[in-house]
Design a protein around this motif. Structure first.
Motif, PDB file in Angstrom:
ATOM      1  N   VAL A   1      33.732 -37.551 -35.745  1.00 53.10           N
ATOM      2  CA  VAL A   1      34.907 -38.411 -35.506  1.00 53.10           C
ATOM      3  C   VAL A   1      35.372 -38.213 -34.074  1.00 53.10           C
ATOM      4  N   ASP A   2      36.107 -39.189 -33.563  1.00 52.84           N
ATOM      5  CA  ASP A   2      36.670 -39.037 -32.225  1.00 52.84           C
ATOM      6  C   ASP A   2      37.737 -37.947 -32.237  1.00 52.84           C
ATOM      7  N   THR A   3      37.751 -37.169 -31.160  1.00 52.56           N
ATOM      8  CA  THR A   3      38.596 -35.978 -31.115  1.00 52.56           C
ATOM      9  C   THR A   3      39.668 -36.047 -30.028  1.00 52.56           C
ATOM     10  N   HIS A   4      39.840 -37.216 -29.432  1.00 50.48           N
ATOM     11  CA  HIS A   4      40.915 -37.416 -28.452  1.00 50.48           C
ATOM     12  C   HIS A   4      41.412 -38.847 -28.580  1.00 50.48           C
ATOM     13  N   ALA A   5      42.709 -39.010 -28.704  1.00 45.96           N
ATOM     14  CA  ALA A   5      43.301 -40.346 -28.850  1.00 45.96           C
ATOM     15  C   ALA A   5      44.507 -40.481 -27.936  1.00 45.96           C
ATOM     16  N   SER A   6      44.587 -41.606 -27.245  1.00 45.58           N
ATOM     17  CA  SER A   6      45.759 -41.957 -26.453  1.00 45.58           C
ATOM     18  C   SER A   6      46.276 -43.291 -26.968  1.00 45.58           C
ATOM     19  N   ALA A   7      47.601 -43.412 -27.121  1.00 41.12           N
ATOM     20  CA  ALA A   7      48.123 -44.600 -27.788  1.00 41.12           C
ATOM     21  C   ALA A   7      49.538 -44.937 -27.347  1.00 41.12           C
ATOM     22  N   LEU A   8      49.902 -46.185 -27.586  1.00 42.40           N
ATOM     23  CA  LEU A   8      51.280 -46.640 -27.514  1.00 42.40           C
ATOM     24  C   LEU A   8      51.676 -47.116 -28.907  1.00 42.40           C
ATOM     25  N   LEU A   9      52.810 -46.639 -29.396  1.00 41.72           N
ATOM     26  CA  LEU A   9      53.340 -47.029 -30.694  1.00 41.72           C
ATOM     27  C   LEU A   9      54.633 -47.809 -30.475  1.00 41.72           C
ATOM     28  N   LYS A  10      54.668 -49.017 -30.970  1.00 33.42           N
ATOM     29  CA  LYS A  10      55.875 -49.838 -30.883  1.00 33.42           C
ATOM     30  C   LYS A  10      56.600 -49.747 -32.223  1.00 33.42           C
ATOM     31  N   PHE A  11      57.855 -49.334 -32.186  1.00 38.02           N
ATOM     32  CA  PHE A  11      58.633 -49.190 -33.405  1.00 38.02           C
ATOM     33  C   PHE A  11      59.433 -50.456 -33.670  1.00 38.02           C
ATOM     34  N   ALA A  12      59.726 -50.694 -34.928  1.00 37.18           N
ATOM     35  CA  ALA A  12      60.497 -51.889 -35.292  1.00 37.18           C
ATOM     36  C   ALA A  12      61.867 -51.887 -34.629  1.00 37.18           C
ATOM     37  N   SER A  13      62.377 -50.717 -34.301  1.00 40.23           N
ATOM     38  CA  SER A  13      63.673 -50.606 -33.620  1.00 40.23           C
ATOM     39  C   SER A  13      63.604 -51.057 -32.175  1.00 40.23           C
ATOM     40  N   GLY A  14      62.387 -51.196 -31.641  1.00 38.52           N
ATOM     41  CA  GLY A  14      62.198 -51.547 -30.244  1.00 38.52           C
ATOM     42  C   GLY A  14      61.719 -50.389 -29.394  1.00 38.52           C
ATOM     43  N   ALA A  15      61.825 -49.164 -29.890  1.00 35.40           N
ATOM     44  CA  ALA A  15      61.398 -47.995 -29.118  1.00 35.40           C
ATOM     45  C   ALA A  15      59.878 -47.987 -28.941  1.00 35.40           C
ATOM     46  N   VAL A  16      59.440 -47.467 -27.797  1.00 32.53           N
ATOM     47  CA  VAL A  16      58.013 -47.348 -27.497  1.00 32.53           C
ATOM     48  C   VAL A  16      57.682 -45.874 -27.302  1.00 32.53           C
ATOM     49  N   VAL A  17      56.635 -45.409 -28.004  1.00 30.65           N
ATOM     50  CA  VAL A  17      56.237 -44.005 -27.940  1.00 30.65           C
ATOM     51  C   VAL A  17      54.865 -43.896 -27.287  1.00 30.65           C
ATOM     52  N   THR A  18      54.755 -43.035 -26.303  1.00 31.01           N
ATOM     53  CA  THR A  18      53.479 -42.694 -25.682  1.00 31.01           C
ATOM     54  C   THR A  18      52.939 -41.454 -26.383  1.00 31.01           C
ATOM     55  N   ALA A  19      51.718 -41.545 -26.928  1.00 30.61           N
ATOM     56  CA  ALA A  19      51.185 -40.460 -27.759  1.00 30.61           C
ATOM     57  C   ALA A  19      49.807 -40.018 -27.282  1.00 30.61           C
ATOM     58  N   MET A  20      49.529 -38.740 -27.420  1.00 32.09           N
ATOM     59  CA  MET A  20      48.194 -38.180 -27.200  1.00 32.09           C
ATOM     60  C   MET A  20      47.940 -37.146 -28.286  1.00 32.09           C
ATOM     61  N   TYR A  21      46.883 -37.356 -29.072  1.00 31.76           N
ATOM     62  CA  TYR A  21      46.500 -36.415 -30.124  1.00 31.76           C
ATOM     63  C   TYR A  21      45.083 -35.956 -29.828  1.00 31.76           C
ATOM     64  N   SER A  22      44.899 -34.647 -29.592  1.00 34.99           N
ATOM     65  CA  SER A  22      43.612 -34.198 -29.074  1.00 34.99           C
ATOM     66  C   SER A  22      43.196 -32.840 -29.613  1.00 34.99           C
ATOM     67  N   PHE A  23      41.922 -32.719 -29.994  1.00 35.37           N
ATOM     68  CA  PHE A  23      41.295 -31.427 -30.237  1.00 35.37           C
ATOM     69  C   PHE A  23      40.643 -30.893 -28.952  1.00 35.37           C
ATOM     70  N   ASP A  24      40.509 -31.757 -27.944  1.00 33.80           N
ATOM     71  CA  ASP A  24      39.738 -31.417 -26.746  1.00 33.80           C
ATOM     72  C   ASP A  24      40.594 -30.829 -25.628  1.00 33.80           C
ATOM     73  N   VAL A  25      41.897 -31.103 -25.641  1.00 35.96           N
ATOM     74  CA  VAL A  25      42.805 -30.546 -24.638  1.00 35.96           C
ATOM     75  C   VAL A  25      43.304 -29.196 -25.149  1.00 35.96           C
ATOM     76  N   TRP A  26      42.893 -28.122 -24.509  1.00 36.09           N
ATOM     77  CA  TRP A  26      43.264 -26.779 -24.961  1.00 36.09           C
ATOM     78  C   TRP A  26      44.566 -26.296 -24.332  1.00 36.09           C
ATOM     79  N   ASP A  27      44.829 -26.683 -23.092  1.00 32.67           N
ATOM     80  CA  ASP A  27      46.012 -26.185 -22.392  1.00 32.67           C
ATOM     81  C   ASP A  27      46.728 -27.335 -21.683  1.00 32.67           C
ATOM     82  N   THR A  28      48.048 -27.306 -21.763  1.00 33.07           N
ATOM     83  CA  THR A  28      48.852 -28.342 -21.119  1.00 33.07           C
ATOM     84  C   THR A  28      50.287 -27.861 -21.009  1.00 33.07           C
TER      85      THR A  28
END
Length: 368
Positions: free
Chosen positions: A227-254
């Motif tokens: 499966v893919d192990t790094h994801a970058s995304a924008l989530l638009k909420f019904a309230s109008g808020a926008v979330v910038t997301a990164m979910y990763s097994f590959d990024v060890w330090d940040t």
């Protein structure tokens, strides 16, 4: 919850790595005694029963047939969630299942339908948003402390699972990956704060095709990444808020924050959503520095911190007594649909509209 909650007896399906956290947590809840544990590995089930003073152990069939079990806690691997959840519901048990609700949205919908058909209650992890940190942040947002929330960031780095888990293969197969493994903690926290998601756009990739396992007492040396192990995304909420997301097994330090909420009047900084407690910081526009938001409830985890899970099962039990169901199957389904839209994506896939919705869970008004 009521002052004298009804005793409901718990059977746990699965005695793997997270079993101890549930055994410890439920051991702190008098009205939810664990009466049986089951696992494919009978020796592991027996050892878990002995360690945590659980009176019975055996296989899944014996647990589902046990009339002393009122609630089944399904903490098996994601690939088996749907099958065992359905079997437990049809056996007349209420079910609380580890995240994700199922490996696919289709199987999750089937589980919700079976729960409705059988009149049983289906709950699902994560329950971390029921802890003091998320509830303090919820109270801050609802009170207008940072004005109108219009954006957020949500960043997950690798837990370096290959360095401590004896066999993390399931995390690199269908039903695993950082989106479905870590994503639920963050997204549940965000939906609790901002409401449901309406649209998703993103892209996924993997840094390696094979993982070397270095954990002591490992059962495997290498894992093929399916499966893919790094994801970058924008989530638009019904309230109008926008979330910038990164979910990763590959990024060890940040140095990126776990979760921040940006409002027209300031910013909230939250601790790791995979934990129940921790300070919530605020910096309102014009403030010279960050300050801690006063917690709205005491810490819920042991001190010093140790692995702990119990609030979601207690939430299900309280719902049977008439309380709102916060960590519900419907809530978990919405989280799953959003995260499933982030799997195996290319930028050319464009925007995905989320068809489900959910209510923001009722705030926790007293310590669970």
């Amino acid at each position: 919850m009521t002052d004298t909650p009804e005793t409901l007896r718990v059977g746990i399906l699965g005695a793997g790595s997270i079993f101890g956290a549930y055994a410890r947590g439920l051991g702190m809840v008098d009205h939810l005694p664990i009466v049986r544990v089951a696992d494919l590995d009978q020796e592991r089930a027996r050892a878990g029963a002995r360690k945590w003073d659980i009176p019975a152990w055996g296989d899944a069939d014996a647990l589902l047939a046990d009339p002393d079990v009122d609630i089944v806690v399904n903490i098996t691997q994601p690939a088996f969630h749907a099958e065992l959840t359905e079997a437990a519901l049809r056996a007349g048990k209420h079910v609380y299942v580890e995240k994700p609700l199922a490996a696919t949205t289709a199987k999750a919908r089937e589980n919700l339908a079976v729960a409705a058909e059988t009149g049983r209650v289906l709950g699902c992890a994560p329950d971390t948003f029921l802890g003091s940190a998320a509830q303090t942040a919820r109270a801050a947002v609802d009170s207008g402390l940072i004005g109108r929330p219009f954006a957020a960031t949500s960043f997950v780095r690798s837990s370096r699972v290959e360095t401590w888990h004896q066999d993390p293969s399931f995390l690199f197969r269908d039903g695993g990956g950082p989106v479905l493994d870590w994503g639920p903690y963050h997204l549940a926290a965000l939906v609790n704060l901002l409401g449901p998601v309406s649209h998703v756009v993103g892209v996924t990739d993997r840094a390696a095709e094979q993982i070397v396992v270095t954990a002591p007492e490992r059962r495997v040396d290498r894992i093929d990444v399916e499966v893919d192990t790094h994801a970058s995304a924008l989530l638009k909420f019904a309230s109008g808020a926008v979330v910038t997301a990164m979910y990763s097994f590959d990024v060890w330090d940040t140095t990126l924050p776990h979760l921040e909420i940006y409002g027209t009047g300031g910013t909230l900084h939250l601790p790791d959503p995979n934990t129940f407690d921790g300070p919530v910081l605020v910096r309102r526009r014009g403030d010279e520095d960050w300050s801690e938001v006063p917690p709205v409830m005491p810490r819920v985890t042991p001190d010093p911190p140790t692995p702990f899970r119990a609030l979601g099962v207690a939430d299900l039990a309280a719902h049977l007594g008439g309380e709102p169901h916060r960590a519900s199957g419907e809530f978990a389904y919405h989280v799953l649909e959003v995260l499933s839209a982030l799997e195996d994506r290319d930028i050319a896939d464009g925007v995905t509209e989320i068809t489900s919705t959910t209510e923001r869970p009722a705030p926790v008004t007293q310590r669970p």
